[in-house]
Motif scaffolding. Structure first.
Motif, short mmCIF file in Angstrom:
data_model
loop_
_atom_site.label_atom_id
_atom_site.label_comp_id
_atom_site.label_asym_id
_atom_site.label_seq_id
_atom_site.Cartn_x
_atom_site.Cartn_y
_atom_site.Cartn_z
N ASN A 124 84.24 145.26 14.15
CA ASN A 124 85.44 146.09 14.18
C ASN A 124 86.70 145.31 13.84
O ASN A 124 87.66 145.86 13.32
CB ASN A 124 85.61 146.73 15.56
N ASN A 125 86.73 144.03 14.17
CA ASN A 125 87.94 143.24 14.00
C ASN A 125 87.90 142.32 12.79
O ASN A 125 88.62 141.34 12.72
CB ASN A 125 88.20 142.42 15.27
N GLY A 126 87.03 142.61 11.85
CA GLY A 126 87.06 141.87 10.60
C GLY A 126 86.32 140.56 10.58
O GLY A 126 86.53 139.75 9.69
N TYR A 127 85.44 140.35 11.54
CA TYR A 127 84.54 139.20 11.51
C TYR A 127 83.21 139.64 10.91
O TYR A 127 82.88 140.83 10.90
CB TYR A 127 84.35 138.62 12.91
N PHE A 128 82.43 138.70 10.45
CA PHE A 128 81.19 139.02 9.76
C PHE A 128 80.05 138.16 10.30
O PHE A 128 80.26 137.01 10.71
CB PHE A 128 81.30 138.72 8.25
N TYR A 129 78.85 138.71 10.25
CA TYR A 129 77.63 137.92 10.42
C TYR A 129 76.89 137.92 9.09
O TYR A 129 76.75 138.95 8.43
CB TYR A 129 76.74 138.51 11.52
N VAL A 130 76.41 136.75 8.70
CA VAL A 130 75.71 136.58 7.44
C VAL A 130 74.40 135.85 7.69
O VAL A 130 74.39 134.78 8.33
CB VAL A 130 76.55 135.78 6.43
N SER A 162 93.34 145.91 18.94
CA SER A 162 94.39 145.87 17.92
C SER A 162 94.81 144.46 17.54
O SER A 162 95.60 144.29 16.63
CB SER A 162 95.62 146.63 18.43
N VAL A 163 94.33 143.42 18.25
CA VAL A 163 94.76 142.06 17.99
C VAL A 163 93.56 141.19 17.63
O VAL A 163 92.53 141.26 18.30
CB VAL A 163 95.47 141.46 19.23
N ILE A 164 93.69 140.40 16.58
CA ILE A 164 92.68 139.41 16.27
C ILE A 164 93.33 138.04 16.24
O ILE A 164 94.54 137.90 15.98
CB ILE A 164 91.96 139.69 14.94
N VAL A 165 92.54 137.02 16.54
CA VAL A 165 93.01 135.65 16.59
C VAL A 165 92.08 134.79 15.76
O VAL A 165 90.86 134.86 15.90
CB VAL A 165 93.04 135.11 18.04
N THR A 208 96.50 131.96 14.35
CA THR A 208 97.23 133.12 13.84
C THR A 208 96.85 134.34 14.66
O THR A 208 95.66 134.60 14.90
CB THR A 208 96.88 133.37 12.36
N LEU A 209 97.85 135.08 15.12
CA LEU A 209 97.64 136.37 15.77
C LEU A 209 98.02 137.44 14.78
O LEU A 209 99.09 137.39 14.16
CB LEU A 209 98.52 136.50 17.02
N PRO A 266 88.00 136.25 9.51
CA PRO A 266 88.75 137.05 8.52
C PRO A 266 89.33 136.25 7.37
O PRO A 266 89.75 136.83 6.36
CB PRO A 266 89.86 137.69 9.36
N THR A 267 89.38 134.92 7.49
CA THR A 267 89.86 134.10 6.39
C THR A 267 88.73 133.66 5.46
O THR A 267 88.99 133.03 4.43
CB THR A 267 90.57 132.84 6.91
N GLY A 268 87.48 133.93 5.85
CA GLY A 268 86.33 133.49 5.08
C GLY A 268 85.73 132.19 5.57
O GLY A 268 84.73 131.72 5.01
N ALA A 269 86.32 131.58 6.61
CA ALA A 269 85.78 130.33 7.16
C ALA A 269 84.41 130.59 7.79
O ALA A 269 84.16 131.65 8.36
CB ALA A 269 86.74 129.74 8.18
N ILE A 270 83.53 129.60 7.71
CA ILE A 270 82.12 129.77 8.07
C ILE A 270 81.75 128.84 9.22
O ILE A 270 82.09 127.65 9.21
CB ILE A 270 81.21 129.45 6.88
#
Length: 428
Positions: A272-278, A359-362, A372-373, A291-295
């Motif tokens: 929901n907050n823009g993180y991913f599992y790959v 509503s907040v991601i870090v 970054t908030l 959310p920045t693409g860091a792995i």
């Protein structure tokens, strides 16, 4: 006293989010290739591959070599067939008579499952509220490339399908190296150069992919593609294709979006907050992308095999789809081990898996210099407390996005509060 009380309540909800604390177990399958349903860990599966969650009580999966779509009820731990007879074929209709030919992915949307068939070269849809009735979304069943009406269109080993809120279906057309769109009874090319592999960013129809394996969308309408042989996650947004994450080197190195790498990224799921599992099929690992693409790696020691236990020691073989349940537990298809694996998540607080969207991601988190908030509304009062409940940072802001320097913080665990959201922050 209020701070201490808040801190105690928070610890009941969240645990330390280090890789060592992720725990891998077997959710379904005893490792024997077969077709036996029932008690999850006693059942026999045959190359389970695609996975999807209904965000309630069920994990759906494509049992590829059994040509069936099955369900794992996470409350009862029972596996059952919802569609498919176990024999390869092509039959639409209610689940008990429907037939598939090598179903390899399944995605969930509003009571429907969208299924791709690598061997059948079709996209199918299953209505969970109507006797699990199966219909054909698109594909003539003949391998090839052809746009046009849904019945005449041709795919070549389609590997996943994603439906958006408007009823459009995006298909990762693996063998044709492109993304197809099914909309209003027509199939068109949405991104990529059909039948031509490569690694080119730019306008949708000028870009190139190399065996796009899995596709997912976010709430903004952007698409993310696990580009298998390019070892990248690509992003499609505003008519353009970008490299979102991965250096392109076939390795499994943690790092920033440009420096980190994948080894055959196969499955992808977004929170929901823009993180991913790959799922990193060639690296035998489960990766997490911020959310920045860091792995970062959260499970898998990089060796092919089968081991349950701490994430850092676990072993996998043949990683396919990935999803998560309402409790935040991750499920991955471990095809060559004939199992569905479960990863218990000691959340670090940057995301929520429940139906409530915070509503907040870090990010990044863990961090050692700046965080970054980011929010969709004013952040208001932002407070950070150390493990003793002492306030080490406080600021009132009307901004939607801010950066905070934590380089002077001692290493350890901190609690960040903004908009009544409590987030565990780890200072490395």
């Amino acid at each position: 006293m209020k701070i201490n009380l808040f801190f105690t309540i928070f610890l009941l909800s969240f645990q330390l989010g280090t890789a060592q604390n992720y725990v891998v177990s077997t959710a379904a399958g005893n490792g024997i290739a077969g077709n036996v349903n029932g008690i999850a860990t006693n059942c026999e599966l045959n190359a389970p591959y695609g996975l999807a969650s209904d965000n309630d009580s069920c994990i759906y999966f494509a049992d590829l070599q059994n040509h069936s779509i099955k369900k794992l009820n996470i409350n009862t731990n029972i596996v059952s067939v919802i569609a498919g007879t176990g024999a390869a074929g092509y039959v639409d209709g209610i689940g008990s008579i429907a037939r598939f030919n090598g179903p390899n992915s399944v995605s969930y949307k509003n009571g429907f499952l969208y299924i791709t068939e690598a061997s059948g070269h079709k996209v199918r849809k299953l209505d969970l509220n109507n006797n699990n009735t199966v219909t054909t979304v698109a594909g003539s069943g003949i391998a090839g490339f052809q746009n046009g009406t849904v019945g005449n269109a041709k795919f070549n080993n389609p590997f996943s399908a994603y439906a958006d809120n408007n009823g459009n279906v995006y298909v990762a057309d693996y063998g044709n190296h492109c993304i197809r769109l099914v909309s209003n009874g027509q199939v068109t090319t949405f991104a990529g150069t059909p039948t031509s592999s490569g690694n080119t960013n730019g306008a949708n129809l000028s870009a190139k992919f190399n065996k796009p394996r899995n596709i997912i969308g976010d709430s903004n309408g952007d698409l993310y593609v696990a580009d298998l042989l390019n070892n990248m996650i690509r992003k499609i947004s505003g008519g353009m294709v970008y490299t979102f994450s991965g250096s392109g080197a076939p390795s499994s190195i943690d790092g920033t979006a440009n420096m980190g790498s994948y080894n055959l990224p196969s499955g992808i799921s977004i929170t929901n907050n823009g993180y991913f599992y790959v799922t990193d099929a060639g690296g035998y690992k489960l990766r997490k992308m911020d959310p920045t693409g860091a792995i970062t790696t959260i499970a898998g020691n990089g060796t092919v095999g089968f081991i349950d236990g701490p994430g850092i020691s676990a072993e996998f073989d043949g990683l396919g789809g990935v999803c998560y349940d309402i409790h935040g537990n991750i499920y991955i298809a471990d095809a060559n081990n004939n199992r569905i694996r479960k990863i218990t998540v000691p959340e670090n607080g940057v995301q929520s898996f429940n139906s409530v969207v915070f509503s907040v991601i870090v990010y990044p988190n863990p961090a050692n210099e700046n965080i970054t908030l980011q929010s969709k509304k004013e952040l208001g009062i932002v407070t950070i407390c150390n493990s003793l409940g002492e306030v080490v940072y406080q600021n009132k802001t009307s901004a939607y996005t801010i950066q905070i320097d934590i380089s002077q913080f001692a290493s350890g665990i901190y609690i960040l509060q903004a908009q009544n959201q409590h987030i565990k922050l780890i200072k490395e």
